[in-house]
Structures are given as structure tokens and as C-alpha cells.
Design a protein around this motif. Structure first.
Motif, PDB file in Angstrom:
ATOM      1  N   GLY A 225      -9.268  10.726  -1.460  1.00 29.94           N
ATOM      2  CA  GLY A 225      -8.796   9.425  -1.926  1.00 29.94           C
ATOM      3  C   GLY A 225      -7.389   9.125  -1.446  1.00 29.94           C
ATOM      4  N   THR A 226      -6.505  10.126  -1.531  1.00 29.15           N
ATOM      5  CA  THR A 226      -5.132   9.938  -1.072  1.00 29.15           C
ATOM      6  C   THR A 226      -5.073   9.839   0.452  1.00 29.15           C
TER       7      THR A 226
ATOM      8  N   ALA B 130      -7.610  -0.297  -3.275  1.00 27.30           N
ATOM      9  CA  ALA B 130      -6.522  -0.658  -2.351  1.00 27.30           C
ATOM     10  C   ALA B 130      -6.497  -2.146  -2.041  1.00 27.30           C
TER      11      ALA B 130
ATOM     12  N   SER C  99      -3.014   5.952  -6.025  1.00 24.71           N
ATOM     13  CA  SER C  99      -4.007   6.840  -5.421  1.00 24.71           C
ATOM     14  C   SER C  99      -3.820   8.282  -5.879  1.00 24.71           C
TER      15      SER C  99
ATOM     16  N   SER D 181       0.812  -1.217   0.000  1.00 24.78           N
ATOM     17  CA  SER D 181       0.000   0.000   0.000  1.00 24.78           C
ATOM     18  C   SER D 181       0.842   1.263   0.000  1.00 24.78           C
TER      19      SER D 181
ATOM     20  N   ILE E 104      -7.306   8.540   2.404  1.00 32.30           N
ATOM     21  CA  ILE E 104      -7.731   7.178   2.752  1.00 32.30           C
ATOM     22  C   ILE E 104      -6.583   6.200   2.530  1.00 32.30           C
ATOM     23  N   GLN E 105      -5.849   6.387   1.433  1.00 33.06           N
ATOM     24  CA  GLN E 105      -4.721   5.501   1.161  1.00 33.06           C
ATOM     25  C   GLN E 105      -3.646   5.635   2.230  1.00 33.06           C
TER      26      GLN E 105
ATOM     27  N   SER F 270     -14.319   0.010 -10.291  1.00 26.18           N
ATOM     28  CA  SER F 270     -14.626   1.027  -9.261  1.00 26.18           C
ATOM     29  C   SER F 270     -15.266   2.254  -9.888  1.00 26.18           C
TER      30      SER F 270
ATOM     31  N   PHE G 247      -6.797  10.054  -7.873  1.00 29.65           N
ATOM     32  CA  PHE G 247      -7.584  11.001  -7.077  1.00 29.65           C
ATOM     33  C   PHE G 247      -6.878  12.354  -6.949  1.00 29.65           C
TER      34      PHE G 247
ATOM     35  N   GLN H 266     -14.466   3.665  -3.757  1.00 31.23           N
ATOM     36  CA  GLN H 266     -13.469   3.464  -4.811  1.00 31.23           C
ATOM     37  C   GLN H 266     -12.081   3.219  -4.215  1.00 31.23           C
ATOM     38  N   SER H 267     -11.705   4.061  -3.254  1.00 34.06           N
ATOM     39  CA  SER H 267     -10.372   3.958  -2.656  1.00 34.06           C
ATOM     40  C   SER H 267     -10.164   2.607  -1.980  1.00 34.06           C
TER      41      SER H 267
ATOM     42  N   VAL I 122     -15.967   8.208  -3.458  1.00 32.40           N
ATOM     43  CA  VAL I 122     -14.510   8.111  -3.411  1.00 32.40           C
ATOM     44  C   VAL I 122     -14.049   7.126  -2.340  1.00 32.40           C
TER      45      VAL I 122
END
Length: 309
Positions: free
Chosen positions: A125-126, A259, A115, A107, A128-129, A304, A119, A254-255, A251
Motif C-alpha cells: 500500500g505504501t 489516493a 497510507s 500525495s 503504491i503511494q 474502500s 497499510f 484500496q490504495s 490493497v
């Protein structure tokens, strides 16, 4: 096809180039891989973990639900890895590598670029990553380490080994300093950044050096194939079910879905080399899942967009 090209050239190709450099250097100079592994485990990795944890700022409003999802997702993968390793009748060392290959996800140097690429217009989005990266760090250096150590030791020896590792201390100190907003003097911060920045490159070169010593004919065995299917196919299927069950959308959905499709973490191979527990098998799994992920991650990205775009 656009996503396929983006994922390959911006994420997979740089990783493969670093692996190739490591393999070429190993063939010419015959590095001491154990010494490189010690450098990574006791110096570079703790610095990278500390800086990663210390610098991360996350949105508290989405943290709780995402952490709950990640806990459930990881526990399900742990159960899957344990069940399949028993069905395959793997020995303790092989089972440890197999379970780690399913649960530990790349990850960081794979997930973050993907990501950021997908995003760029939506920082959520980033963010969440980044939460996923932190969670994976914790899983790697708790569950992942326990798997490896418990395959050769038991009881108090496992606890002692875990507590001796500087990366565990780095994880705790980084989290405490982040929460309490404690500053770092520049005379310490600069060398920490140097060490953290060196981690990915040295880790990938070392992995490439490992791969240079492998018999490529062994890559298509049952452990590697089932591990890759578990990580790249069953992982996203499980994530989809949990995302629908927990009512995530947009989002966030999707994230989390994307991932779940990332390949096996390079750290699984680094730790296997450090503890000399099936290091060749671990390295082959990382390589094979990374190459195959070029296709599977592209498919997951497309799905996604269709499902939550």
C-alpha cells in the motif's frame, strides 16, 4: 468515527498547525512572500524532488498497470478541469489555477502519512503511494507548470522557462541516478537532506503566511466550491470507475481509490505564488480542500474497506 479522528489528528491537524504558525508569523513580521517563494522554488523544492526520486524503490510487477491507470486518471481530470473552467467562463489565470487544483493532488505530506497509517501491515500500500507521489511530481512540474506559464506566455518562452527551472533538472538527474544506482558523496548528501527536510515546513509556513493576507469572506465563491467538489468528490468517482474497469482488487484497489480523494496539492499554491498568477485563489483552494477532506477522505477510506477489504 475512528477513521475521522485518525485522519484529522494524524494528517489534517499537523498541516493546519503549520498553516497557523505561518499566519501568526506573517501578521507579526510581514514576511516578503516573493523571497520565500523563490527560496522554495529554486532551492528547497528541487532538493526535495531529487531526494524523493533518488531514494524511491518500487515493485516493478505492479508499476506498469498503476502507471497506466494514473495516466488515464490524470488525463480525465485534465479534461474535466478544462471543460468546467470553460463552463464557468474563467479568465486564463483563473482557469490555470482551477485546472491545477483538480489535477494536482497532495500525495506527499498528506498521502504518505495516510497510507502508512492504513497499510502498516502491508508495505504494498505504501509502495503504491510512493509511485503516485513520483507520478504527481512529474505532473506538477510539467502539466502544472505549463498551465501557469502558458497563461501569461506562449511558444518558445514556455519551453525556455521550463528548462531553466532547477526542479526539472533535479527530477531528471534524480531519475537517472536512481536507475543507474549512482552513489552520492556524504559531503553532498547531508546538505541535500537538510534542504529536502526543510521543504515541507517552509512551504506550509509560506502558505499560512499567504492565507493570513486573505479576505476570508471570499472563500465561498464558485471557483473554490467547484474545485473542491471536483477534487474531493468527482476524483474518487472517476477513480472507482477506472478501478472497476481495469479489474484492480485488494490493497491495490484500496490504495488507488483512497489516493484519488486527497486534497489539492500545496505545490499548486507555491507555484502560483512564484509566478504571481492568482496566488490568493490558489491558497484558498488548498486550505478549503484540506479542511473538507477530513470528512471526504474518511468516507472514501470506509468505502474502500467495504468494497475491497
Amino acid at each position: 468515527m475512528v477513521y475521522l479522528g485518525m485522519v484529522f489528528f494524524q494528517v489534517v491537524a499537523p498541516i493546519l498547525i503549520m498553516l497557523g504558525i505561518g499566519a501568526a508569523l506573517q501578521l507579526k513580521f510581514q514576511f516578503n512572500l516573493k523571497a520565500l517563494s523563490n527560496l522554495i522554488t529554486y532551492c528547497l523544492m528541487p532538493a526535495a524532488v531529487f531526494v524523493n526520486i533518488y531514494e524511491t524503490k518500487v515493485n516493478a510487477s505492479v508499476m506498469g498497470e498503476i502507471v497506466l491507470y494514473l495516466l488515464i486518471f490524470s488525463i480525465c481530470l485534465m479534461i474535466l478541469g478544462t471543460v468546467v473552467s470553460k463552463l464557468l467562463k474563467l479568465n486564463r489565470n483563473q482557469a490555470a489555477i482551477y485546472k491545477n487544483s483538480i489535477v494536482l493532488i497532495n500525495s506527499g505530506n498528506y498521502g504518505i502519512p495516510v497510507s502508512q497509517m492504513l497499510f502498516a501491515a502491508n508495505p504494498l500500500g505504501t509502495s503504491i503511494q510512493i509511485i503516485i507521489v513520483i507520478f504527481q511530481n512529474i505532473i506538477t512540474y510539467t502539466y502544472g507548470l505549463y498551465n501557469l506559464i502558458s497563461s501569461t506566455k506562449s511558444g518558445l518562452d514556455i519551453i525556455r522557462d521550463l528548462l531553466r527551472l532547477p526542479l526539472v533538472h533535479a527530477l531528471i538527474i534524480g531519475a537517472v541516478m536512481n536507475i543507474w544506482n549512482i552513489g552520492i558523496p556524504m559531503s553532498l548528501r547531508i546538505p541535500l537532506d537538510y534542504l529536502a527536510n526543510a521543504f515541507i515546513s517552509i512551504a506550509l509556513i509560506t502558505l499560512g503566511a499567504q492565507l493570513a493576507q486573505l479576505d476570508i469572506k471570499t472563500i465561498f465563491n464558485k471557483v473554490i466550491l467547484t474545485s473542491t467538489i471536483g477534487r474531493l468528490v468527482l476524483g474518487p468517482m472517476l477513480a472507482f470507475g477506472l478501478i472497476m474497469l481495469m479489474n484492480f482488487d485488494g490493497v491495490v484497489a484500496q490504495s488507488l481509490f483512497i489516493a484519488s480523494a486527497f486534497p489539492t496539492s500545496r505545490n499548486s499554491s507555491t507555484l502560483a505564488l512564484e509566478y504571481d498568477i492568482e496566488p490568493n485563489l490558489a491558497a484558498q483552494i488548498v486550505l478549503f480542500s484540506t479542511v473538507v477532506s477530513c470528512i471526504t477522505v474518511t468516507i472514501v477510506i470506509y468505502l474502500s474497506k467495504v468494497l475491497w477489504g
